[in-house]
Design a protein around this motif. Sequence first.
Motif, mmCIF file in Angstrom:
data_model
loop_
_atom_site.group_PDB
_atom_site.id
_atom_site.type_symbol
_atom_site.label_atom_id
_atom_site.label_comp_id
_atom_site.label_asym_id
_atom_site.label_seq_id
_atom_site.Cartn_x
_atom_site.Cartn_y
_atom_site.Cartn_z
ATOM 1 N N ARG A 121 0.934 -1.076 0.015
ATOM 2 C CA ARG A 121 -0.036 -0.088 -0.024
ATOM 3 C C ARG A 121 0.917 1.436 -0.003
ATOM 4 O O ARG A 121 1.663 1.454 0.950
ATOM 5 C CB ARG A 121 -0.865 -0.190 1.475
ATOM 6 C CG ARG A 121 -2.067 -1.148 1.066
ATOM 7 C CD ARG A 121 -2.624 -1.378 2.458
ATOM 8 N NE ARG A 121 -1.503 -2.033 3.296
ATOM 9 C CZ ARG A 121 -1.367 -3.359 3.488
ATOM 10 N NH1 ARG A 121 -2.172 -4.344 2.660
ATOM 11 N NH2 ARG A 121 -0.626 -3.936 4.014
ATOM 12 N N VAL A 122 0.514 1.945 -1.068
ATOM 13 C CA VAL A 122 1.309 3.435 -1.199
ATOM 14 C C VAL A 122 0.265 4.379 -0.757
ATOM 15 O O VAL A 122 -0.686 4.747 -1.580
ATOM 16 C CB VAL A 122 2.135 3.633 -2.274
ATOM 17 C CG1 VAL A 122 2.716 4.911 -2.434
ATOM 18 C CG2 VAL A 122 3.253 2.390 -2.610
ATOM 19 N N ALA A 123 0.422 5.147 0.139
ATOM 20 C CA ALA A 123 -0.698 6.530 0.582
ATOM 21 C C ALA A 123 0.161 7.470 0.190
ATOM 22 O O ALA A 123 1.219 8.054 0.664
ATOM 23 C CB ALA A 123 -1.008 6.262 2.062
ATOM 24 N N VAL A 124 -0.596 8.459 -0.699
ATOM 25 C CA VAL A 124 -0.170 9.846 -0.838
ATOM 26 C C VAL A 124 -1.436 10.794 -0.689
ATOM 27 O O VAL A 124 -2.645 10.558 -0.918
ATOM 28 C CB VAL A 124 0.391 9.808 -2.494
ATOM 29 C CG1 VAL A 124 1.672 8.959 -2.523
ATOM 30 C CG2 VAL A 124 -0.695 9.394 -3.255
ATOM 31 N N PRO A 125 -1.186 12.360 -0.408
ATOM 32 C CA PRO A 125 -2.283 13.024 -0.571
ATOM 33 C C PRO A 125 -3.083 12.795 -1.871
ATOM 34 O O PRO A 125 -2.635 12.655 -2.925
ATOM 35 C CB PRO A 125 -1.498 14.452 -0.410
ATOM 36 C CG PRO A 125 -0.316 14.258 0.262
ATOM 37 C CD PRO A 125 0.075 12.861 -0.477
ATOM 38 N N PRO A 126 -4.374 13.335 -1.638
ATOM 39 C CA PRO A 126 -5.213 12.911 -3.022
ATOM 40 C C PRO A 126 -4.805 13.655 -4.255
ATOM 41 O O PRO A 126 -4.910 13.370 -5.247
ATOM 42 C CB PRO A 126 -6.583 13.322 -2.428
ATOM 43 C CG PRO A 126 -6.507 13.353 -1.107
ATOM 44 C CD PRO A 126 -5.147 13.641 -0.541
ATOM 45 N N GLY A 127 -4.139 15.012 -4.079
ATOM 46 C CA GLY A 127 -3.783 15.786 -5.035
ATOM 47 C C GLY A 127 -2.448 15.152 -5.898
ATOM 48 O O GLY A 127 -2.299 15.460 -7.043
#
Length: 517
Positions: free
Chosen positions: A241-247
């Motif tokens: 899982r790679v989580a980044v800000p939506p933008g």
Amino acid sequence: MTPPAEGARILVVDDTVTSRYVRVSWLRRGGHDVSEAVTGGEALAKLGEHEFDLVLLDVDLPDMSGYDVAERIKSDPRTAAVPVVHVSAAFRETEDRITGLNRGADAYLTEPIEPRELLATVEAALRYYRARALAERLADRLAKLTSATLRINSTTTFHALAEAAAEGAASVAGTPATVLLSPPGGPLLVGSTGAAVRSEPASLLDGMPAHTSTVLDPPWEPGVPASVVVARGNPRSAPIRVAVPPGAVATEEDRNLVLQLAQTTALAAEGLRAYAEEHTLALTLQNSLLPRRLPTLPALPMTARYEPASAHAEIGGDFYEVTELGDRLLIAIGDVTGHSLAAALVMGEVRHALRAYAVHETDPVEILRRIDAMIEKFHGVRGLTTMCLMVVDPAEETVLVANGGHIPPLIADASGTRYLDVRGPLLGIGLARPPATEFALPVGSMVLLTTDGLVEHSGADLDEGMERLRTAVAHDDDMDVLCDRLLAEFGQDKKDDIALFAFRRDRLVPRVTPSGS
């Protein structure tokens, strides 16, 4: 610099109020955000303070020519990509237009100018530079993806993989990033470059789809303000899982780049899982081939250690063996050349052959000859082995030693510590062997046997390592403490396995004579 999708930030430079007003009005009606400057110096100052997407520049300015201003704009790395459109209020010779274009202008207009001509020229210049900026941005991100991929694929631990993937995702997306992965049988690992997307790990585990790869946008899970890219290298494996800000994944290009990085991470994790499983299997096999317990003899206490090579190296063929032969004891230590599962299997064969030959043969040299022949016939150079073989007689206080190319035994007593002078060719090449050598083993003497993994050091001679070991051993050392200390001092981060065996002639025990003899 990437221009906005609609309109542009344009700087109009003209010292004539009427001309400047007209051009500014046309551009604003065209949907652009326009700023004004009267002189070349003012224009350069504004370019140093603010970002602009295009400069509409009059050729005749009170402080310097438009040619000079354009040249300075293009020579500054901060503004070199900004398109410049020259405008002249008077007719110019062809040579003047050529000079303007050669010194940095991207287009050249001469009065009278129609509004549509001005807007069309501006749009053409912006269109070219927008396409170029997008291409440069994509090339830059692809280069960052390539660099991140190389680093991800070079990691050798799951912890390093999580950190490398997080740093790679942050570099590609240009934002903070968090990566979660689950090593086999281990706790969840989190790699993160910033707290902005660090949520409770458990919240990023909920609701994972069964797809091989996907991008989940908020609000896919309440309380998790992040886009999560999910990738699997194997349908049966835990997802990466790679989580980044939506933008950070606003466009299809963004999503594809981060998804590629996640898939690269998932494939690298599969490689690490496969290696870890193979390494664990090999270690389990090798440990199963070593003695499960050591004999308990009051006159001859002993201890042993086996230390596998670092987790990054393959399995090896180091071993030790202890076999009781009536009132005597057969002790051996050896090393099959190579670092592979095959070496461990050969080691198992050698150890079992040693025990079988020792049932009917008491001469250590004859045992070595038989093992030598077995290796040469069935394994050849792939099974070359070193071995030191000792027959210990506690009642007689003697030890009979035969060596097959191995590090000689280290004996420590009240007179000091020294290596026994025993030599012989390694096993598997069929060479003649010298007779066994008998040494005295008085009470209080300690013998230490080791494989070369303990004494070999990168950039140093084997003799130097052996001397360091000799000076680190004393006859009155506690053997368990000694073995642990030697592994801590000499055995860290080695690329070779280490087998270590120590025994001490503790006290006299008279030989038991069978009744009727």
